[in-house]
Design a protein around this motif. Structure first.
Motif, short mmCIF file in Angstrom:
data_model
loop_
_atom_site.label_atom_id
_atom_site.label_comp_id
_atom_site.label_asym_id
_atom_site.label_seq_id
_atom_site.Cartn_x
_atom_site.Cartn_y
_atom_site.Cartn_z
N ALA A 104 50.53 22.46 29.82
CA ALA A 104 50.58 22.38 28.36
C ALA A 104 52.02 22.47 27.86
O ALA A 104 52.45 21.70 26.99
CB ALA A 104 49.72 23.49 27.75
N ILE A 105 52.77 23.41 28.43
CA ILE A 105 54.17 23.60 28.00
C ILE A 105 54.99 22.35 28.33
O ILE A 105 55.85 21.93 27.54
CB ILE A 105 54.76 24.87 28.64
N LYS A 106 54.70 21.72 29.45
CA LYS A 106 55.41 20.47 29.78
C LYS A 106 55.05 19.36 28.78
O LYS A 106 55.92 18.56 28.40
CB LYS A 106 55.10 20.04 31.22
N LEU A 107 53.79 19.32 28.34
CA LEU A 107 53.41 18.35 27.30
C LEU A 107 54.20 18.60 26.02
O LEU A 107 54.67 17.67 25.36
CB LEU A 107 51.90 18.42 27.02
N ALA A 108 54.35 19.88 25.69
CA ALA A 108 55.10 20.24 24.47
C ALA A 108 56.55 19.80 24.57
O ALA A 108 57.14 19.29 23.60
CB ALA A 108 55.02 21.76 24.24
N ARG A 109 57.14 19.98 25.75
CA ARG A 109 58.54 19.58 25.96
C ARG A 109 58.67 18.06 25.82
O ARG A 109 59.58 17.55 25.16
CB ARG A 109 59.01 20.02 27.34
N LYS A 110 57.75 17.33 26.45
CA LYS A 110 57.76 15.87 26.38
C LYS A 110 57.63 15.39 24.94
O LYS A 110 58.38 14.50 24.49
CB LYS A 110 56.58 15.31 27.19
N HIS A 111 56.67 15.97 24.25
CA HIS A 111 56.46 15.61 22.85
C HIS A 111 57.72 15.87 22.03
O HIS A 111 58.12 15.04 21.20
CB HIS A 111 55.27 16.40 22.30
#
Ligand code: PLP
Length: 396
Positions: A104-111
Motif C-alpha cells: 500500500a505504501i509503495k502505491l502511495a509513493r507511486k501515486h
C-alpha cells in the motif's frame, strides 16, 4: 520457560498447545481452553475447520509452489473472490499484514510521483499499528515499537485518530501528501472506533486533494466486524485495502487490494514476492473466503457481536474501574482505568484465552464461529475477573 534457541522478542505465557477444535484449544497437559483471541485475530473459522483442513490437505498433495513467474490458478480464483466480495478491482498477495501495508505504501509513493510530488507523504494516525518492518513501524503511532530502530523512514505525517478537522489542516498546509493510511478500528492501539460519518468525510477529503484512501484492514477484515470489510458498514469505496490475519485462518497470507486509479499504478518489475499467493496458501484462503461468504455467516457474526457487547455492558455496568466497553462485531475492547495485563494469566488459569493491549484494554477477538452458548461461557469467566480487578492483584 526459557527458549534459548528463539530470539527474545516475545514475553510468552507458560503454556503450549497441541491441538485445537472450533473455539477450543488443548494444552500439553490436556487442559481445555476457550479461545477468545484466535491467535490475534487469525483463526477466524476457529481451529481445525474442516473446509480449511481439506483444502490444505488436497493442495499439499497436488502442488505447493510454482512462483509468480507463472500464472497460479488458486491465486486467480482467490483474487476474484476477494474482488467480488469487496468491490475492489485487483489484488497483490503478500505473506503478512506488514507486507500488505508495504505494498500500500509503495502505491502511495507511486501515486505521489505520478502527481509530480518530489517527496510524497502518507498521513498516518496516532496509536496506529501497521506492522514491524521499517516502513510499517514508522507508520505505526507507538514510540515503543520504533525506539532503537532509527533512522525511521521518511515520508509520513502523523495526525490524531478520528479528527477530520486535523486532516483538513494538514491538507491546507501541505501539498506533498499522496495518501492516508488508517485502520477503520484501531486494534493494537486499544480498539478505538471512528465517528460514524468519519469515513465518508475522509473519502470526500481524499477526492478533493487527490489522496489515496488506504485502509489497513489487516485485523478488521475477513468478517471480523460483522461485514466482510469494515468499510462496508458505510457507502464509501477505498482506493486501497490491506488485509491479512483472518484471511488465511493460520496459513501466512496477506493481500493488498486496489480500486480505480490505484489498480493500475504497479507494472511488471515494480513489486514482487517469492512466496506471495502460492497455491497452498491460496487454496486455504479460498476455503476461508468461501466459508465466510456462504449462508449467512457474516450476519451471524454481527448478531453474535451484538450479543457479546450487550452481555459485557450489562455484566460490567456500574463497575467504577471499567471506563468503556466498545467495538464492532467480534472485535471488542474493555478499557479499564488501571493497567490490567495481569488479567491475561488470571483468565488463562480459568481456561480462557484473552489479550490485553495498550496496557489497559482487554481485547477480545474470538473465532468468528463462536456461538451464543460459548459467548455465555466467555462472559461467565471473564466478567467476574474484571469486576474483581484490581483488588485481587493488590492482594496478591
Ligand atoms: C497485525 C496487524 C498488522 C501486522 O500484520 P503482520 O502479519 O504481523 O505483519 C498490521 N496492521 C494491523 C492493523 C494489524 O492488526
Amino acid at each position: 520457560m526459557t527458549q534459548p534457541a528463539i530470539m527474545n522478542t516475545y514475553g510468552r505465557l507458560p503454556v503450549s498447545f497441541t491441538r485445537g477444535e472450533g473455539v477450543r484449544l488443548f494444552d500439553t497437559e490436556g487442559k481445555r481452553y476457550l479461545d477468545s483471541i484466535s491467535g490475534i485475530g487469525v483463526n477466524a473459522l476457529g481451529h481445525s475447520h474442516p473446509a480449511v483442513t481439506e483444502a490444505i490437505q488436497q493442495q499439499a498433495g497436488q502442488l505447493l509452489h510454482t512462483s509468480n513467474l507463472y500464472s497460479v490458478e488458486k491465486q486467480q480464483a482467490l483474487a476474484e473472490a476477494l474482488c467480488s466480495v469487496s468491490g475492489m478491482d485487483n489484488v497483490f498477495f503478500s505473506n503478512s499484514g506488514a507486507e500488505a501495508n508495504e505494498a500500500a505504501i509503495k502505491l502511495a509513493r507511486k501515486h505521489g510521483h505520478n502527481r509530480n510530488i518530489e517527496i510524497p507523504h502518507v498521513v498516518v494516525m496516532e496509536q496506529a499499528f501497521h506492522g514491524r518492518t521499517l516502513a510499517t513501524l514508522t507508520a505505526s503511532g507507538n514510540r515503543k515499537i520504533q525506539a532503537g530502530f532509527e533512522p525511521l523512514v521518511r515520508g509520513f505525517i502523523r495526525a490524531p485518530f478520528g479528527d477530520i478537522a486535523a486532516l483538513e489542516t494538514i491538507a491546507h498546509n501541505n501539498d506533498s501528501v499522496s495518501a492516508i493510511l488508517i485502520e477503520p478500528i484501531q486494534g493494537e492501539g486499544g480498539i478505538h472506533t471512528l465517528p460514524a460519518e468519519y469515513l465518508a468525510q475522509l473519502r470526500a477529503l481524499c477526492d478533493r486533494y487527490d489522496w489515496l484512501l488506504m485502509l489497513d484492514e489487516v485485523q478488521t477484515g475477513n468478517g471480523r466486524t460483522g461485514k466482510y470489510f469494515a468499510y462496508q458498514h458505510t457507502d464509501i469505496m477505498p482506493d486501497v485495502v490491506a488485509t491479512a490475519k483472518g484471511l488465511g485462518n493460520g496459513v501466512p497470507i496477506g493481500a493488498c487490494l486496489a480500486h480505480g486509479k490505484a489498480a493500475s499504478l504497479l507494472q511488471p518489475g515494480n513489486h514482487g514476492s517469492t512466496f506471495g499467493g502460492n497455491p497452498l496458501v491460496c487454496a486455504a484462503s479460498l476455503a476461508v473466503v468461501n466459508t465466510l461468504t456462504s449462508n449467512n455467516t457474516i450476519e451471524q457474526i454481527a448478531e453474535n457481536g451484538h450479543y457479546l457487547l450487550a452481555g459485557l455492558k450489562q455484566q460490567l455496568a456500574g463497575a467504577p474501574h471499567v471506563k468503556e466497553v466498545r467495538g464492532q462485531g467480534l472485535m471488542i475492547g474493555i478499557e479499564l482505568n488501571t493497567p490490567c495485563a495481569g488479567l491475561v494469566s488470571q483468565a488463562l488459569a480459568k481456561g480462557l484465552l484473552i489479550n490485553v493491549t495498550a496496557e489497559r484494554v482487554v481485547r477480545l477477538l474470538p473465532p468468528l464461529i463462536i456461538n451464543q452458548q460459548e459467548i455465555d461461557e466467555l462472559l461467565s469467566i471473564l466478567c467476574p475477573l474484571i469486576l474483581a480487578w484490581p483488588e485481587q492483584s493488590s492482594a496478591a
